[in-house]
Design an enzyme around this catalytic site. Structure first.
Site, PDB file in Angstrom:
ATOM      1  N   GLY A 122       2.663   2.329  10.641  1.00 47.76           N
ATOM      2  CA  GLY A 122       3.636   3.410  10.444  1.00 47.76           C
ATOM      3  C   GLY A 122       4.402   3.796  11.697  1.00 47.76           C
ATOM      4  N   HIS A 179      -9.471   1.423   4.837  1.00 43.18           N
ATOM      5  CA  HIS A 179      -8.188   1.547   5.541  1.00 43.18           C
ATOM      6  C   HIS A 179      -8.374   2.490   6.731  1.00 43.18           C
ATOM      7  CE1 HIS A 179      -4.072   2.741   6.436  1.00 43.18           C
ATOM      8  NE2 HIS A 179      -3.701   1.611   5.868  1.00 43.18           N
ATOM      9  N   GLU A 186      -6.743   4.892   7.751  1.00 47.50           N
ATOM     10  CA  GLU A 186      -6.555   6.314   7.421  1.00 47.50           C
ATOM     11  C   GLU A 186      -7.813   6.884   6.751  1.00 47.50           C
ATOM     12  OE1 GLU A 186      -2.809   5.734   5.419  1.00 47.50           O
ATOM     13  OE2 GLU A 186      -1.944   5.217   7.366  1.00 47.50           O
ATOM     14  N   LYS A 195       0.112   4.296  -0.250  1.00 47.52           N
ATOM     15  CA  LYS A 195      -0.514   5.511   0.304  1.00 47.52           C
ATOM     16  C   LYS A 195      -0.265   6.689  -0.651  1.00 47.52           C
ATOM     17  CE  LYS A 195       0.012   3.381   4.742  1.00 47.52           C
ATOM     18  NZ  LYS A 195       0.031   3.515   6.187  1.00 47.52           N
ATOM     19  N   ASN A 245       0.866  -1.174   0.000  1.00 48.84           N
ATOM     20  CA  ASN A 245       0.000   0.000   0.000  1.00 48.84           C
ATOM     21  C   ASN A 245       0.908   1.231   0.000  1.00 48.84           C
ATOM     22  OD1 ASN A 245      -1.763   2.075   0.555  1.00 48.84           O
ATOM     23  ND2 ASN A 245      -2.246   1.402   2.648  1.00 48.84           N
ATOM     24  N   GLU A 298      -5.321  -4.777  10.681  1.00 48.47           N
ATOM     25  CA  GLU A 298      -4.273  -3.787  10.903  1.00 48.47           C
ATOM     26  C   GLU A 298      -4.538  -3.025  12.207  1.00 48.47           C
ATOM     27  OE1 GLU A 298      -2.254  -2.597   6.977  1.00 48.47           O
ATOM     28  OE2 GLU A 298      -4.058  -1.402   7.119  1.00 48.47           O
ATOM     29  N   SER A 351       3.554  -2.047  10.248  1.00 47.94           N
ATOM     30  CA  SER A 351       5.007  -2.120  10.443  1.00 47.94           C
ATOM     31  C   SER A 351       5.602  -3.486  10.087  1.00 47.94           C
ATOM     32  CB  SER A 351       5.377  -1.729  11.877  1.00 47.94           C
ATOM     33  OG  SER A 351       4.995  -0.380  12.116  1.00 47.94           O
TER      34      SER A 351
HETATM   35  P1  PGA Z   1       2.986   0.352   7.517  1.00 46.41           P
HETATM   36  O1  PGA Z   1       1.519   0.577   6.908  1.00 46.41           O
HETATM   37  O2  PGA Z   1       3.510  -0.955   6.952  1.00 46.41           O
HETATM   38  O3  PGA Z   1       3.779   1.518   7.055  1.00 46.41           O
HETATM   39  O4  PGA Z   1       2.839   0.270   8.998  1.00 46.41           O
HETATM   40  C1  PGA Z   1       0.620  -0.473   6.733  1.00 46.41           C
HETATM   41  C2  PGA Z   1      -0.697   0.014   6.197  1.00 46.41           C
HETATM   42  O5  PGA Z   1      -1.153   1.107   6.583  1.00 46.41           O
HETATM   43  O6  PGA Z   1      -1.342  -0.655   5.369  1.00 46.41           O
END
Ligand code: PGA
Length: 254
Positions: A170, A92, A94, A11, A9, A164, A210
């Protein structure tokens, strides 16, 4: 047997030029593991062109629920399917947190993706507050129930679930593999309750938050984890090559 899916992903990262550069340096060898990249919308056409003869799939990070019309700034599943997308990420954290997407809207998005014969990746997960107050599972069940109870019935498309935990996204602080497995197992049991055993055995559950080269194999060893959704570590083609190769080598770890 559920096939392994490694999804990236991106983003809101990488321009069209940077996408081309990424793909020049990304050269995984075909295996029975599914590899998926979800770039920003505007990078999808070039990705489609470059990956035309590759086994690597592409998809989108979001979608709007209507097919066409006066929805300024939005993109429909119909448009994404014409661009050859295989998967679309829905809900997601976000999108839920920054753009206030509700479970009701996410259900509509999932159904629109299914209508266009693509596979939704439904993201679910608890935030830190839920975790600390012991509300994680309730939160996740609510997110799952609102979609799986009302999903299009007459379809052979089974959504992927990406578990998640919001506190792991992140932050560099991934969940432990045991913690992720425990939740994935609970998710599968809950799906069984909603949709029956056979269906629940077919649902692929990814872990995200992560994920990196050091922890990916541990996650994939877990019985109920069928893949990963990778944010930050999917932006560097060399890193992603290494992650993918490591998984290929470690196959059969379960
Ligand atoms: P990350 O993001 O691997 O940077 O923690 C995962 C995601 O938001 O899908």
């Amino acid at each position: 047997m559920r096939s392994v899916l490694i999804a990236g992903n991106w983003k809101m990262n990488l321009t069209e030029k940077e996408t081309v550069k990424f793909l020049e340096n990304f050269n995984p060898e075909k295996s029975n593991i599914e590899l998926l990249l979800c770039p920003p919308y505007i990078d999808i056409p070039i990705m489609r062109k470059v990956l035309k003869n590759s086994f690597v799939k592409w998809g989108a990070q979001n979608v709007y629920s209507e097919k066409f019309g006066a929805f300024t700034g939005e993109i429909s599943a119909h448009m994404l399917s014409e661009l050859g997308c295989s998967y679309v990420i829905c809900g997601h954290s976000e999108r839920r947190n920054i753009f206030n997407e509700s479970n009701e809207l996410i259900l509509k998005k999932v159904n629109s993706v299914i209508s266009e014969r693509m596979i939704p990746i439904l993201c679910v997960g608890e935030n830190l507050e839920d975790k600390e107050s012991g509300n994680s599972l309730n939160k996740i069940k609510e997110q799952i129930k609102s979609v799986f109870e009302k999903i299009q019935q007459e379809t052979d498309i089974i959504p992927v679930i990406a578990y998640e935990p919001v506190w792991a996204i992140g932050t560099g602080k991934s969940a432990t593999a045991e913690y992720a497995e425990e939740t994935a197992k609970n998710i599968r049991e809950y799906i069984e309750k909603l949709k029956g055993k056979e269906y629940s055995e077919l649902v692929r559950i990814l872990y995200g938050g992560s994920v990196n080269i050091s922890n990916i194999v541990e996650f994939l060893k877990q019985k109920d984890i069928d893949g990963v959704l990778i944010g930050g570590a999917s932006l560097d083609p060399k890193k992603l090559n290494e992650i993918y190769s490591k998984v290929v080598i470690a196959q059969g770890v379960k």
